[in-house]
Design an enzyme around this catalytic site. Sequence first.
Site, PDB file in Angstrom:
ATOM      1  N   ASP A  11      -0.832 -38.382 -13.644  1.00 44.70           N
ATOM      2  CA  ASP A  11      -0.731 -38.437 -12.068  1.00 44.70           C
ATOM      3  C   ASP A  11       0.566 -39.012 -11.595  1.00 44.70           C
ATOM      4  O   ASP A  11       0.895 -38.685 -10.281  1.00 44.70           O
ATOM      5  CB  ASP A  11      -1.916 -39.675 -11.550  1.00 44.70           C
ATOM      6  N   HIS A  46      -2.374 -46.674 -18.695  1.00 43.07           N
ATOM      7  CA  HIS A  46      -3.725 -46.028 -19.058  1.00 43.07           C
ATOM      8  C   HIS A  46      -4.415 -46.825 -20.076  1.00 43.07           C
ATOM      9  O   HIS A  46      -3.807 -47.795 -20.932  1.00 43.07           O
ATOM     10  CB  HIS A  46      -3.267 -44.829 -19.961  1.00 43.07           C
TER      11      HIS A  46
HETATM   12  C1  LIG Z   1      -4.949 -47.068 -15.450  1.00 40.59           C
HETATM   13  C2  LIG Z   1      -5.361 -48.437 -15.230  1.00 40.59           C
HETATM   14  C3  LIG Z   1      -6.244 -48.671 -14.058  1.00 40.59           C
HETATM   15  C4  LIG Z   1      -5.899 -48.717 -16.441  1.00 40.59           C
HETATM   16  O1  LIG Z   1      -6.101 -50.293 -16.452  1.00 40.59           O
HETATM   17  P1  LIG Z   1      -6.547 -51.164 -17.534  1.00 40.59           P
HETATM   18  O2  LIG Z   1      -6.559 -50.410 -18.532  1.00 40.59           O
HETATM   19  O3  LIG Z   1      -7.461 -52.122 -17.152  1.00 40.59           O
HETATM   20  O4  LIG Z   1      -5.079 -52.177 -17.443  1.00 40.59           O
HETATM   21  P2  LIG Z   1      -4.853 -53.636 -16.871  1.00 40.59           P
HETATM   22  O5  LIG Z   1      -5.018 -53.086 -15.421  1.00 40.59           O
HETATM   23  O6  LIG Z   1      -5.664 -54.481 -17.406  1.00 40.59           O
HETATM   24  O7  LIG Z   1      -3.366 -53.587 -17.344  1.00 40.59           O
HETATM   25  C5  LIG Z   1      -2.771 -54.143 -18.488  1.00 40.59           C
HETATM   26  C6  LIG Z   1      -1.621 -54.413 -18.586  1.00 40.59           C
HETATM   27  O8  LIG Z   1      -0.603 -53.459 -18.252  1.00 40.59           O
HETATM   28  C7  LIG Z   1       0.064 -53.957 -16.886  1.00 40.59           C
HETATM   29  N1  LIG Z   1      -0.214 -52.445 -16.193  1.00 40.59           N
HETATM   30  C8  LIG Z   1      -1.250 -51.735 -16.135  1.00 40.59           C
HETATM   31  N2  LIG Z   1      -0.818 -50.669 -15.296  1.00 40.59           N
HETATM   32  C9  LIG Z   1       0.278 -50.818 -14.891  1.00 40.59           C
HETATM   33  C10 LIG Z   1       1.173 -50.202 -13.882  1.00 40.59           C
HETATM   34  N3  LIG Z   1       0.695 -49.009 -13.414  1.00 40.59           N
HETATM   35  N4  LIG Z   1       2.314 -50.841 -13.565  1.00 40.59           N
HETATM   36  C11 LIG Z   1       2.837 -51.754 -14.083  1.00 40.59           C
HETATM   37  N5  LIG Z   1       1.872 -52.320 -15.139  1.00 40.59           N
HETATM   38  C12 LIG Z   1       0.821 -52.225 -15.142  1.00 40.59           C
HETATM   39  C13 LIG Z   1      -0.980 -54.885 -16.137  1.00 40.59           C
HETATM   40  O9  LIG Z   1      -0.190 -55.566 -15.197  1.00 40.59           O
HETATM   41  C14 LIG Z   1      -1.436 -55.712 -17.438  1.00 40.59           C
HETATM   42  O10 LIG Z   1      -0.059 -56.479 -17.534  1.00 40.59           O
HETATM   43  P3  LIG Z   1      -0.306 -57.863 -18.544  1.00 40.59           P
HETATM   44  O11 LIG Z   1      -1.051 -57.656 -19.515  1.00 40.59           O
HETATM   45  O12 LIG Z   1       1.068 -58.457 -18.630  1.00 40.59           O
HETATM   46  O13 LIG Z   1      -1.190 -58.736 -17.246  1.00 40.59           O
HETATM   47  C15 LIG Z   1      -3.918 -49.023 -14.828  1.00 40.59           C
HETATM   48  O14 LIG Z   1      -3.119 -48.761 -15.787  1.00 40.59           O
HETATM   49  C16 LIG Z   1      -3.560 -48.966 -13.471  1.00 40.59           C
HETATM   50  O15 LIG Z   1      -4.011 -49.385 -12.397  1.00 40.59           O
HETATM   51  N6  LIG Z   1      -2.708 -47.962 -13.312  1.00 40.59           N
HETATM   52  C17 LIG Z   1      -1.987 -47.350 -12.118  1.00 40.59           C
HETATM   53  C18 LIG Z   1      -2.888 -46.430 -11.398  1.00 40.59           C
HETATM   54  C19 LIG Z   1      -2.928 -45.031 -12.315  1.00 40.59           C
HETATM   55  O16 LIG Z   1      -1.977 -44.487 -12.354  1.00 40.59           O
HETATM   56  N7  LIG Z   1      -4.138 -44.662 -12.596  1.00 40.59           N
HETATM   57  C20 LIG Z   1      -4.239 -43.325 -13.177  1.00 40.59           C
HETATM   58  C21 LIG Z   1      -4.864 -43.538 -14.646  1.00 40.59           C
HETATM   59  S1  LIG Z   1      -4.619 -41.625 -15.395  1.00 40.59           S
END
Ligand SMILES: CC(C)(COP(=O)(O)OP(=O)(O)OC[C@H]1O[C@@H](n2cnc3c(N)ncnc32)[C@H](O)[C@@H]1OP(=O)(O)O)[C@@H](O)C(=O)NCCC(=O)NCCS
Length: 397
Positions: free
Chosen positions: A333, A279
């Site tokens: 979720d 998140h």
């Molecule tokens: C929610 C979300 C989009 C937030 O994105 P964000 O704030 O831009 O975070 P990032 O994608 O930049 O990730 C930051 C770090 O956490 C890690 N990370 C983020 N979500 C992850 C996940 N679901 N599983 C494993 N690692 C994750 C990334 O790989 C990154 O790692 P790094 O710093 O070592 O490269 C992201 O966590 C995600 O894609 N989650 C899965 C989809 C989901 O469940 N969405 C519902 C949200 S309520």
Amino acid sequence: MKEDIGDKLDIGDKLDIGDKLDFAKGLEDVVASTTSIGYLDGQLGKLVYRGYDIFDLADFSTFEETVYLLLYGKLPTRIELVTFKDKLVSYRPVMDEVMDRLDRLPCPCHPMSLLRSGISLMECIDETCQVAQGIEDKQEMGIKLIAQMPTLTAGIARILTNEQPVPPDPGLDHAANFLYMLTGERADPLAERVMDVSLILHADHGMNASTFSALVVAATLSDLHSAITSGISALKGPLHGGANEMVIRMLLKLHSEEEAENYADEVIAANKKIMGFGHRVYKTIDPRAKILQQYAEDLSNITGNQQLYRVARIIEKRGMEAYGKKGVCPNIDFYSGLVYHNLGIHTDMFTPIFAVSRTAGWVARILEYLENNRIFRPRAVYVGPKGLNYVPIDERD
Ligand SMILES: CC(C)(COP(=O)(O)OP(=O)(O)OC[C@H]1O[C@@H](n2cnc3c(N)ncnc32)[C@H](O)[C@@H]1OP(=O)(O)O)[C@@H](O)C(=O)NCCC(=O)NCCS
């Protein structure tokens, strides 16, 4: 004539564009407004609506009362709640013409697309929408939309299974009536309570992507329905509300604890994302996930789906071991899909149910923002070429 478009249009004089680009990708931690509707504390794993902790609202409130709280900033008195619920009930019906037109769409599309189209149709067909210009009109229109969302969503679910939409039952509360309209039968009390709690938990969540999208549209002084379709469009994506669907699809592919362990090993070894984890704001477990995890367990015990629940727990445990230390933890979720699956709801409907609830937050925040409106207009750092000479088409390589 040479035109240095970059310098003139897209590079602000306050932006540091040396070696270090001074901007926040994805608007991380950028503050775009003030609000008194609610906040989340990402470190403590806390979610608050209008000063009330989400755990208390989940234990003691109802969706209707929570909507009142979000819209009016205080818990209703008994008489205020009765009046508000009566209004919601009176606004529930959706015009037959809207449902007929959705039914006649030739495409086999996702119900979120039908939902978005349904809201657009409502705005086109219902003449009262076009006159809702002022904030008070928009508030009334917003309440109507909150009331209509379950009817529209349940109707879409029925269309997708070639069944007739079920008209709302004025004798039932919001969540109970929604479940009734999905199946045509009264759900049991636990199912109704779980749906009520789930709607409470999804109703508002800070400046998330769909809320921001809805606000961006509303701040242009466009109509409320356009803003809501924008929210629905953003919510549909798998990085946002669409994640609940992705989670259950992942879990349903894993038929044993061993398969779950192996899957977790593979994902973690490849440093891939686990859907339903992570998140932008929470750096600990999402409090809503804790509440729904308990309901998922209770329902699994009743439905006999314990295997699926155990698989989810394994993925959660392994995901936490691998990613928890960098603040990537289960979000709502991860468990909402498991709850809906145990309520017998089709996977395609999980994200639309999110929208049924979140419409309350979108409406509340739009109305609040419009009180002191300013159009959103961020900047982008131009990093493309500059000073190019226009080449006539016949002289291009
Ligand atoms: C929610 C979300 C989009 C937030 O994105 P964000 O704030 O831009 O975070 P990032 O994608 O930049 O990730 C930051 C770090 O956490 C890690 N990370 C983020 N979500 C992850 C996940 N679901 N599983 C494993 N690692 C994750 C990334 O790989 C990154 O790692 P790094 O710093 O070592 O490269 C992201 O966590 C995600 O894609 N989650 C899965 C989809 C989901 O469940 N969405 C519902 C949200 S309520």
